[in-house]
Each structure stands twice: as C-alpha cells, then as structure tokens.
Design an enzyme around this catalytic site. Sequence first.
Site, PDB file in Angstrom:
ATOM      1  N   ASP A 117       0.887  -1.159   0.000  1.00  0.00           N
ATOM      2  CA  ASP A 117       0.000   0.000   0.000  1.00  0.00           C
ATOM      3  C   ASP A 117       0.931   1.217   0.000  1.00  0.00           C
ATOM      4  O   ASP A 117       2.118   1.092   0.345  1.00  0.00           O
ATOM      5  CB  ASP A 117      -0.860  -0.058   1.267  1.00  0.00           C
ATOM      6  CG  ASP A 117      -1.594   1.235   1.538  1.00  0.00           C
ATOM      7  OD1 ASP A 117      -2.176   1.793   0.594  1.00  0.00           O
ATOM      8  OD2 ASP A 117      -1.599   1.674   2.707  1.00  0.00           O
ATOM      9  N   ASP A 142      -0.097   5.014   0.949  1.00  0.00           N
ATOM     10  CA  ASP A 142      -0.403   5.945   2.020  1.00  0.00           C
ATOM     11  C   ASP A 142      -0.388   5.228   3.378  1.00  0.00           C
ATOM     12  O   ASP A 142      -1.202   4.352   3.618  1.00  0.00           O
ATOM     13  CB  ASP A 142      -1.787   6.543   1.697  1.00  0.00           C
ATOM     14  CG  ASP A 142      -2.336   7.404   2.809  1.00  0.00           C
ATOM     15  OD1 ASP A 142      -1.533   7.990   3.549  1.00  0.00           O
ATOM     16  OD2 ASP A 142      -3.563   7.496   2.907  1.00  0.00           O
ATOM     17  N   GLY A 157      -7.650   4.378   2.012  1.00  0.00           N
ATOM     18  CA  GLY A 157      -7.868   3.335   1.004  1.00  0.00           C
ATOM     19  C   GLY A 157      -9.153   3.512   0.218  1.00  0.00           C
ATOM     20  O   GLY A 157      -9.496   2.688  -0.620  1.00  0.00           O
ATOM     21  N   ILE A 158      -9.876   4.600   0.491  1.00  0.00           N
ATOM     22  CA  ILE A 158     -11.151   4.873  -0.188  1.00  0.00           C
ATOM     23  C   ILE A 158     -10.902   5.899  -1.289  1.00  0.00           C
ATOM     24  O   ILE A 158     -10.217   6.902  -1.063  1.00  0.00           O
ATOM     25  CB  ILE A 158     -12.188   5.430   0.838  1.00  0.00           C
ATOM     26  CG1 ILE A 158     -12.309   4.488   2.065  1.00  0.00           C
ATOM     27  CG2 ILE A 158     -13.540   5.670   0.184  1.00  0.00           C
ATOM     28  CD1 ILE A 158     -12.761   3.086   1.746  1.00  0.00           C
ATOM     29  N   ARG A 163     -11.196   8.874  -4.207  1.00  0.00           N
ATOM     30  CA  ARG A 163     -11.503  10.297  -4.038  1.00  0.00           C
ATOM     31  C   ARG A 163     -13.010  10.551  -4.065  1.00  0.00           C
ATOM     32  O   ARG A 163     -13.557  11.219  -3.179  1.00  0.00           O
ATOM     33  CB  ARG A 163     -10.820  11.082  -5.163  1.00  0.00           C
ATOM     34  CG  ARG A 163     -10.704  12.566  -4.922  1.00  0.00           C
ATOM     35  CD  ARG A 163     -10.046  13.246  -6.109  1.00  0.00           C
ATOM     36  NE  ARG A 163      -8.772  12.614  -6.466  1.00  0.00           N
ATOM     37  CZ  ARG A 163      -8.155  12.764  -7.627  1.00  0.00           C
ATOM     38  NH1 ARG A 163      -8.686  13.525  -8.568  1.00  0.00           N
ATOM     39  NH2 ARG A 163      -7.015  12.148  -7.884  1.00  0.00           N
ATOM     40  N   SER A 208      -4.730   5.582  -5.193  1.00  0.00           N
ATOM     41  CA  SER A 208      -4.484   7.005  -5.473  1.00  0.00           C
ATOM     42  C   SER A 208      -4.009   7.219  -6.900  1.00  0.00           C
ATOM     43  O   SER A 208      -3.031   6.618  -7.345  1.00  0.00           O
ATOM     44  CB  SER A 208      -3.440   7.574  -4.516  1.00  0.00           C
ATOM     45  OG  SER A 208      -3.098   8.879  -4.935  1.00  0.00           O
ATOM     46  N   ASN A 250      -2.576   9.723  -7.766  1.00  0.00           N
ATOM     47  CA  ASN A 250      -1.322  10.475  -7.631  1.00  0.00           C
ATOM     48  C   ASN A 250      -0.139   9.584  -7.255  1.00  0.00           C
ATOM     49  O   ASN A 250       0.975  10.081  -7.063  1.00  0.00           O
ATOM     50  CB  ASN A 250      -1.493  11.570  -6.575  1.00  0.00           C
ATOM     51  CG  ASN A 250      -2.533  12.599  -6.989  1.00  0.00           C
ATOM     52  OD1 ASN A 250      -2.364  13.262  -8.010  1.00  0.00           O
ATOM     53  ND2 ASN A 250      -3.617  12.714  -6.241  1.00  0.00           N
ATOM     54  N   ASP A 269      -1.866  -0.456   6.133  1.00  0.00           N
ATOM     55  CA  ASP A 269      -2.043   0.202   7.437  1.00  0.00           C
ATOM     56  C   ASP A 269      -3.516   0.479   7.743  1.00  0.00           C
ATOM     57  O   ASP A 269      -3.821   1.015   8.807  1.00  0.00           O
ATOM     58  CB  ASP A 269      -1.286   1.534   7.475  1.00  0.00           C
ATOM     59  CG  ASP A 269      -1.934   2.545   6.556  1.00  0.00           C
ATOM     60  OD1 ASP A 269      -2.241   2.183   5.399  1.00  0.00           O
ATOM     61  OD2 ASP A 269      -2.163   3.680   6.999  1.00  0.00           O
TER      62      ASP A 269
HETATM   63  P1  B16 Z   1      -6.263  10.330  -4.825  1.00  0.00           P
HETATM   64  P2  B16 Z   1      -3.974   4.144  -0.737  1.00  0.00           P
HETATM   65  C1  B16 Z   1      -5.681   6.165  -0.993  1.00  0.00           C
HETATM   66  O1  B16 Z   1      -4.398   5.672  -1.104  1.00  0.00           O
HETATM   67  C2  B16 Z   1      -5.798   7.044   0.236  1.00  0.00           C
HETATM   68  O2  B16 Z   1      -5.635   6.261   1.421  1.00  0.00           O
HETATM   69  C3  B16 Z   1      -7.167   7.677   0.262  1.00  0.00           C
HETATM   70  O3  B16 Z   1      -7.297   8.509   1.403  1.00  0.00           O
HETATM   71  C4  B16 Z   1      -7.375   8.484  -1.028  1.00  0.00           C
HETATM   72  O4  B16 Z   1      -8.667   9.070  -1.068  1.00  0.00           O
HETATM   73  C5  B16 Z   1      -7.194   7.559  -2.227  1.00  0.00           C
HETATM   74  O5  B16 Z   1      -5.898   6.975  -2.160  1.00  0.00           O
HETATM   75  C6  B16 Z   1      -7.343   8.279  -3.554  1.00  0.00           C
HETATM   76  O6  B16 Z   1      -6.290   9.193  -3.704  1.00  0.00           O
HETATM   77  O7  B16 Z   1      -7.300  11.341  -4.492  1.00  0.00           O
HETATM   78  O8  B16 Z   1      -4.845  10.854  -4.718  1.00  0.00           O
HETATM   79  O9  B16 Z   1      -6.516   9.649  -6.151  1.00  0.00           O
HETATM   80  O10 B16 Z   1      -4.224   3.967   0.733  1.00  0.00           O
HETATM   81  O11 B16 Z   1      -4.770   3.183  -1.599  1.00  0.00           O
HETATM   82  O12 B16 Z   1      -2.514   4.175  -1.092  1.00  0.00           O
HETATM   83 MG    MG Z   2      -2.765   3.047   3.524  1.00  0.00          MG
END
Ligand code: B16
Ligand code: MG
Length: 219
Positions: A8, A10, A45-46, A48, A117, A119, A171
């Site tokens: 993962d 984040d 993990g949710i 956007r 994400s 990003n 996490d």
């Molecule tokens: P983005 P992960 C997730 O990353 C984040 O935990 C979550 O808070 C966020 O909304 C999601 O990515 C989308 O991210 O807006 O940058 O596309 O935990 O899967 O690494």
């Molecule tokens: Mg995470």
Amino acid sequence: KPQAIIFDLDGVITDTAHLHFLAWRQVAAEIGVAIDEAFNDSLKGISRSESLQRILRHGGKAGAFSAEACVQLAERKNRLYVHSLRQLTVNSVLPGIRELLMTLREERIPVGLASVSLNAPAILQALDLSSYFDFCADAALISRSKPDPEIFLAACSGLGVDPQQCIGIEDAQAGIDAINACGMLSVGIGTGLNGAGLQLPATEFLTWPCLSAFWQHDK
Ligand code: B16
Ligand code: MG
C-alpha cells in the site's frame, strides 16, 4: 520465498494521510462540514469520489450536491492535495522502507504497488522510489475501492504472480480486508487492525528477515 510483495502507499511508504486530511478538511469546511482526524481514518484506502460521498453523509448533506458539483469539489480537493505534495522529499519515506525495498531487490523478490491514489506514480517519483517497483497497479482502471480486492488482484496480475503466493502490506482496515479477500498473506502496520496475519507496530519493524519468517511459518 513469496512470489511477490505488494505494498500500500499511504501509511506504509509515506504518510500522505495527513495531507489528504488537510485538503479534505478545507473543502469540507467550505460547504459547512467539519471533519476530524478520527473520521479521516475511515477514508484510508477509499477513492476520491467515494471519500467525498462519505464526507457529505457525515455532514448530513448526502444528495445535496449535483453530480457536476461533486466532480468540482473532488477536483478542488485534488488541487489542494497535489499542491501540498510539493513538500514531499526523499526524507518523507517512512522508517525502514527504503532499506526493505533495497533488500527485496537483492533477494530478487518482485515488488508491486496497490494504491487507489491516482497520484501514486508522482508520489513514488518525489520519494525517488519508482525504480524499486516492478509494477504499479493503475488506479484509473479500478472501479471498486478497498476493501474490494480489485487493486491487489490487478497488482498480482501485472506482476504475473499468484495472489496465494504473495504478501500484502497495509495500514488501513479496508486494505487488510482487501488483501485477505484475495487469499494473500496480510501484514498490518499500526494498531487496531483486525485480521492481519502479522501485525507490526510501525514500519521500522518491517524487515526482510521478519517477512521471511512470517512466510515460512504461515505457508
Ligand atoms: P487520490 P492508498 C488512498 O491511497 C488514500 O488512502 C485515500 O485517502 C485516497 O482518497 C485515495 O488513495 C485516492 O487518492 O485522491 O490521490 O486519487 O491507501 O490506496 O494508497
Ligand atoms: Mg494506507
């Protein structure tokens, strides 16, 4: 040896949760919704768009915004978030992670990324970690957030490995549930996670000897 280790992003590789929180808090405040760090935990993990829906529900505003208005709120959050990512440097990698990635290279164990994400590639680049990843699942091709296993299955399929022969590291509760749902062995970082095959208090305890012992004990 496991066929691959899937990370993962984040909360495991770097702490972007706080930056997501600051950006969402600002956008939420602008529409009259207050969120705190505890609520932010439920967004890990949710995706956007799903995060925005949860925030609206949390503030009693479910259905108050048109689809178009929701897209704009999500875009505004992302602009704030992407701007805040400028503060990431090579020193923003969580303790022990770069060392572990170097060891996995030496051990010739394939490494994948399972982040929802959009990003994620830019973040790995800012941390100077891109070269340690053999495959990053593309969040743009995923239709269901964690706890659905889709992103972890995409990472395994991109690496050409069998999920049952891999370890996933997370996490967040939604992430542990996603890993377990695809039959991978799960490693949880932090406290208060249910169902992790191995639970470690922080990333500094995540070493190859530790993962290897876990694998040999559980497989
Ligand atoms: P983005 P992960 C997730 O990353 C984040 O935990 C979550 O808070 C966020 O909304 C999601 O990515 C989308 O991210 O807006 O940058 O596309 O935990 O899967 O690494
Ligand atoms: Mg995470």
